[in-house]
Scaffold this active site. Structure first.
Site, PDB file in Angstrom:
ATOM      1  N   LYS A 129      54.984  17.235  19.736  1.00 42.96           N
ATOM      2  CA  LYS A 129      55.508  15.875  19.610  1.00 42.96           C
ATOM      3  C   LYS A 129      54.386  14.837  19.518  1.00 42.96           C
ATOM      4  O   LYS A 129      54.532  13.877  18.802  1.00 42.96           O
ATOM      5  CB  LYS A 129      56.427  15.541  20.791  1.00 42.96           C
ATOM      6  N   TRP A 156      67.530  17.497  27.053  1.00 45.23           N
ATOM      7  CA  TRP A 156      66.411  18.310  27.536  1.00 45.23           C
ATOM      8  C   TRP A 156      66.456  18.431  29.047  1.00 45.23           C
ATOM      9  O   TRP A 156      66.201  19.505  29.604  1.00 45.23           O
ATOM     10  CB  TRP A 156      65.083  17.750  27.049  1.00 45.23           C
ATOM     11  N   ASP A 213      58.745  16.268  32.637  1.00 44.56           N
ATOM     12  CA  ASP A 213      58.692  16.725  31.248  1.00 44.56           C
ATOM     13  C   ASP A 213      58.280  15.520  30.397  1.00 44.56           C
ATOM     14  O   ASP A 213      59.061  14.589  30.215  1.00 44.56           O
ATOM     15  CB  ASP A 213      60.077  17.255  30.827  1.00 44.56           C
TER      16      ASP A 213
END
Ligand SMILES: *Cc1c(COP(=O)(O)O)cnc(C)c1O
Length: 363
Positions: free
Chosen positions: A193, A102, A169
């Site tokens: 999530k 990511w 993030d």
């Protein structure tokens, strides 16, 4: 049969969130209308958005500190480019810590906007740890990191001190542990999530860092426009935002982040103790950096995979197959996963050892 859902995302949410959001689809606030068929500008939905935005700042302990919470769309992946668009000056520079897939995707987008320095990377070791020694260039417009690496099972336990804005993030560990959230100037997280249904992204921004780039930003990508419109610049993802509100209310009722952190630590301790003790398994992440959200582990003898898979499936466990870039298993223990589910997995691991330990040594 009761399922023990370890899915990495979209993932388990509190049962009451499923029930209340199902109810809201049928009859929202006793209006005899569905949440899905009313205007996002209606009083009832505006109240949802307001409460969700307020609860975010309250739970993160950021109220009255110059922050704004937004519920946007496009996933965390759109933030990979909205961040440089809004924070990197024309001919400016950004600094990134590369801790996994990511982070790497975020770096790719930043490169489209200007000079992007990678301060450190653990790529050579297949991202099994968080790099610890690096310097952040003070002339960069911001520093970007990923607090929890969902795929590789590593988590930043500390964050660097820096004089430039820090962007994080937090898609896979937001609201899971106590942090001084005011050390960050921008936090973003895809809802699916740890917060709600897929379709919305939480962005928390310290307002004073905006408006410094000299760029012309398309309206839909401009954080200042979203702030001005109170997160209703265009039609928000109403259902996803509503599930976030319900999850945040649930979290507050549990005692907020300090309370859920204790549960998350207990779950991680139970599972990691077993991974470390059990001769059939080995963890993939460096012990000091391993994640309390996503535990990644391998079988010592991969030939026994089919046997182990049969056992956990029979126990009602779902979603622990590892990501293809690591292999093996990944148990995601987000806020809503109960400790009992972790105990079920650990019991299966113990039983597996007692059945196959000798066979494994002969093999
Ligand atoms: C899942 C994930 C993303 C991607 O999120 P999308 O909402 O699917 O764009 C980004 N960062 C991290 C850390 C993730 O776990």
């Amino acid at each position: 049969m009761k399922k023990h859902n370890y899915s990495a995302g979209p993932c388990i949410l509190p049962q009451e969130v499923f029930e209340k959001s199902a109810q809201a689809i049928l009859n929202f606030n006793n209006s005899n209308l569905s949440l899905l068929e009313i205007s996002h500008r209606s009083k009832d939905f505006v109240a949802v958005m307001e409460e969700a935005r307020t609860l975010v700042l309250e739970l993160l302990n950021l109220e009255g500190k110059g922050y704004q919470a937004l519920f946007l769309q496009g996933g965390a992946s759109l933030e990979f480019l909205m961040v440089p668009y809004n924070l990197m000056k024309e001919n400016g520079k950004a600094a990134y810590l590369d801790t996994g897939t990511w982070a790497n995707n975020a770096i790719k987008e930043a490169k489209l906007f200007g000079e992007t320095t990678i301060v450190a990377s653990s790529k050579e070791q297949n991202y099994n740890h968080i790099p610890s020694k690096y310097t952040i260039p003070s002339d960069a417009n911001y520093f970007h990191c990923t607090s929890n690496n969902t795929i590789f099972g590593t988590q930043m336990k500390t964050f660097p001190k820096t004089s430039i804005p820090m962007v994080c993030d937090m898609s896979s560990d937001i609201f899971s542990r106590v942090l001084d959230f005011s050390q960050f100037d921008l936090i973003y997280a895809g809802a699916q999530k740890n917060m709600g249904a897929a379709g919305t992204t939480l962005v928390v921004i310290k307002e004073e860092i905006l408006g410094r780039t000299g760029r012309t930003i398309p309206s839909i990508l401009d954080y200042e426009k979203h702030i001005k419109a109170e997160s209703m610049y265009n039609t928000p993802a109403v259902f996803a935002v509503y599930t976030c509100l319900l999850t945040l209310q649930w979290l507050k009722n549990q005692g907020g982040i300090p309370a859920i952190e204790k549960v998350n630590e207990a779950k991680a301790n139970v599972l990691y103790s077993e991974i470390d003790r059990n001769s059939m398994f080995k963890g993939t992440a460096a012990i000091n950096d391993r994640s309390n959200m996503n535990a990644t582990f391998l079988l010592e003898n991969p030939e026994l995979q089919e046997s182990f898979d049969l056992m956990w499936k029979k126990a009602g466990i779902s979603g622990i197959t590892g990501h293809r870039s690591v292999g093996g298993y990944r148990a995601s223990m987000y806020n809503a996963l109960p400790l009992e589910s972790v105990q079920v997995l650990v019991d299966v691991m113990k039983e597996f050892e007692s059945l196959y330990c000798e066979k494994s040594q002969l093999a």
